[in-house]
Design an enzyme around this catalytic site. Structure first.
Site, mmCIF file in Angstrom:
data_model
loop_
_atom_site.group_PDB
_atom_site.id
_atom_site.type_symbol
_atom_site.label_atom_id
_atom_site.label_comp_id
_atom_site.label_asym_id
_atom_site.label_seq_id
_atom_site.Cartn_x
_atom_site.Cartn_y
_atom_site.Cartn_z
ATOM 1 N N ILE A 151 0.840 -1.211 0.033
ATOM 2 C CA ILE A 151 0.087 0.034 -0.103
ATOM 3 C C ILE A 151 0.840 1.102 -0.042
ATOM 4 C CG2 ILE A 151 -1.694 1.188 1.235
ATOM 5 C CD1 ILE A 151 -2.838 -1.423 2.377
ATOM 6 N N GLU A 260 -12.104 -0.047 18.441
ATOM 7 C CA GLU A 260 -12.969 0.179 17.277
ATOM 8 C C GLU A 260 -14.321 -0.933 17.445
ATOM 9 O OE1 GLU A 260 -11.425 -0.450 13.290
ATOM 10 O OE2 GLU A 260 -9.861 1.163 13.778
ATOM 11 N N HIS A 278 -12.809 3.471 9.659
ATOM 12 C CA HIS A 278 -12.269 2.378 8.934
ATOM 13 C C HIS A 278 -12.762 1.954 7.427
ATOM 14 C CE1 HIS A 278 -9.677 -1.062 10.253
ATOM 15 N NE2 HIS A 278 -9.420 -1.101 9.123
ATOM 16 N N GLY A 280 -10.860 2.318 4.854
ATOM 17 C CA GLY A 280 -9.720 1.959 3.734
ATOM 18 C C GLY A 280 -10.181 1.051 2.988
ATOM 19 N N ALA A 281 -10.987 -0.041 3.149
ATOM 20 C CA ALA A 281 -11.266 -1.106 2.087
ATOM 21 C C ALA A 281 -12.721 -0.886 1.670
ATOM 22 C CB ALA A 281 -11.199 -2.100 2.870
#
Length: 525
Positions: A151, A260, A278, A280-281
């Site tokens: 990444i 989380e 969260h 990111g994906a």
């Protein structure tokens, strides 16, 4: 037919791929821990995302489980040591959401540079605070990457396209790879002192936990902006809040948090702070990609033995698996043989390959040797947990690859260090598929290793074979095959006999009492 459980919500293409490949699949998202424990014993594979927790208790109940596949990168929800000890392969899909996560990091860099969330909220509140939101350009700014792996390298590529200068701290980044990426490799202290923007792309380990501690944040360039789309725990959140309050850090954007779901972070409400849950994906493309990849990887392993993106066992492609399978069978037999013959005082083991074997991936061969060796101590050993068991016993493992070609077109040799010195056995493949022992403790011999066998060391003398045959016949033990090797005429000889039934200690004692016998042991393959 292998059976797989999908226990988290996943794109329907995952289940479709399993069925197309001939794998039975059940989709049961939202199971409680107790419900999962109650049914997991029925499955060979488990496909998860982040919700399912694969704990020691779950693994203890997973009597048939062979593989866990995580649709995504993070495996914080899997007890990998417990899975390894159980012999369960753990896989992830590190590339399916790489672009998505990298793009999110770039988006947060822009959001910080131009204060986009605050400007949006202000404008929609009916204000027109044009002078309040004075941003900065990213062009010609220094971007500091903490972690330049998959990444991080994508972020670097995008940042270079934005005309940023990129420096990176990553202990695993080679000088050649840095040149290839067009970035500068630096120490962490150099990065902290020079970077205008810092973005983190490293897993959470003991070495990286709080890598941006209060002390390291204090070392950053005044006015730095910090982005974290990797893992919560990489940044000391309380220290970051203090640095934001003081103005030393001009802005921070976090997609991940120590706890989380994050509902009470000390950073919430802090000026110049951006948070996302969260994400990111979280793109359509990424969710489809990781679902497809995890289904393909689990299917490959269950159907052909291919291992891709595994975290606790060497990778083995579906193309490599058929070619390596006979070598692994040979290696496991050799490991079992040496373990049965010399298992009491082992301190080290060496695995050497030459000829055709030297051109192959050696890691699976080593894993198979260890599986055979550790099988002497446990009846639940496989390639996954064998290295774990070897480390537990303090066994030093050495791998050697020889370019030379000897008497055989391919050869695998297993040597062990014992209190009596080093001992070795060697084997080859006949017809590239049939494992065959060709040497045992320095004595040339040709033998198949299968079923119940007798290993005998005796003085080479007339009449011994007749006496041995008579003794076995009197006990009702039939000889299947007979393999003999000796150092010299009248010297020490080695016998390997395959027999149609096992022998008990009483019969072994009788054999040991025959004239000239030095060693008599029962073997099982």
């Amino acid at each position: 037919m292998p059976k797989v459980l999908i226990s988290d919500k996943m794109d329907p293409k995952a289940a479709a791929i399993f069925r197309e490949r001939g794998v039975e699949v059940d989709e049961k998202p939202g199971l409680t821990k107790e419900e999962l424990i109650a049914i997991i014993g029925d499955y060979d594979g488990l496909a998860i995302r982040s919700a399912t927790k694969v704990t020691k208790e779950v693994l203890a109940a997973a009597t048939n489980l062979k593989v866990v596949g995580r649709a995504g990168i993070g495996v914080d929800n899997i007890d990998i040591p417990a899975a390894s000890a159980k012999g369960v392969v753990v896989m992830n899909t590190p590339f399916g959401n790489s672009i998505t996560t990298a793009e999110h990091a770039i988006a947060l860099i822009f959001a910080l540079a131009r204060q986009l969330p605050e400007a949006d909220a202000s404008t929609q509140a009916g204000k027109w605070e044009k002078n309040r939101f004075m941003g900065v350009e990213v062009t010609n700014k220094v971007l500091g990457l903490i972690g330049a792996g998959n990444i991080g390298s994508i972020v670097a590529d995008r940042a270079l396209g934005l005309k940023m200068k990129v420096v990176a701290y990553d202990p695993f980044l080679s000088a050649e790879r840095a040149v290839e990426l067009g970035i500068e490799k630096v120490t962490l202290d150099e990065l902290l002192a020079r970077a205008d923007f810092i973005t983190l792309h490293t897993p959470l380990t003991d070495q990286t936990r709080n890598i941006l501690s209060a002390e390291n944040i204090a070392r950053t360039k005044p006015g730095v902006r910090i982005v974290n789309c990797a893992r919560g725990g990489l940044i000391d959140e309380a220290a970051l809040k203090a640095a934001l309050d003081s103005g030393h850090v001009a802005g921070a954007a976090l997609d991940v948090f120590v706890e989380e779901p994050a509902k009470a972070s000390p950073l919430f409400g802090t000026a110049n702070f951006i948070s996302t849950p969260h994400l990111g994906a979280s793109t359509d493309e990424a969710q489809v990609n990781v679902a497809i990849q995890v289904a393909e990887q689990i299917s490959d392993y269950l159907l052909s033995g291919g291992i891709t993106n595994a975290l606790n066992v060497p990778s083995l492609s579906a193309e490599e698996a058929p070619k390596l399978r006979p070598y692994m069978a040979l290696a496991e037999q050799l490991g079992s043989l040496v373990g049965q013959l010399a298992h009491d005082a082992l301190s080290g083991i060496g695995i050497e390959v030459e000829g055709a074997a030297a051109e192959l991936n050696q890691k699976p061969i080593t894993g198979a040797v260890l599986a055979g060796l550790m099988g002497v101590y446990s009846d639940t050993v496989n390639m996954v947990n064998a290295p774990f068991l070897a480390r537990e016993r303090g066994l030093d493992v050495r791998e050697v690859r020889h370019d030379r070609v000897g008497d055989y077109h391919t050869l695998v040799r297993v040597s062990v260090k014992t209190s009596e010195g080093e001992k070795s056995v060697a084997g080859t493949l006949f017809g590239d598929s049939s494992p065959r022992l060709v040497e045992i403790f320095g004595v040339k011999v040709e033998a198949d290793l299968a079923g119940d066998m007798l290993y005998i060391v005796n003085l080479d003398a007339p009449g011994f074979i007749g006496r041995l045959g008579t003794t076995l016949g009197a006990a009702g033990v039939n000889i299947g095959t007979f393999h003999l090797g000796r150092r010299s005429a009248g010297g020490e000889a080695v016998l390997l006999l395959s027999i149609d039934s096992s022998v008990d200690e009483s019969l072994l004692a009788t054999i040991r009492g025959l004239p000239g016998v030095k060693v008599a042991m029962a073997l099982r393959f």
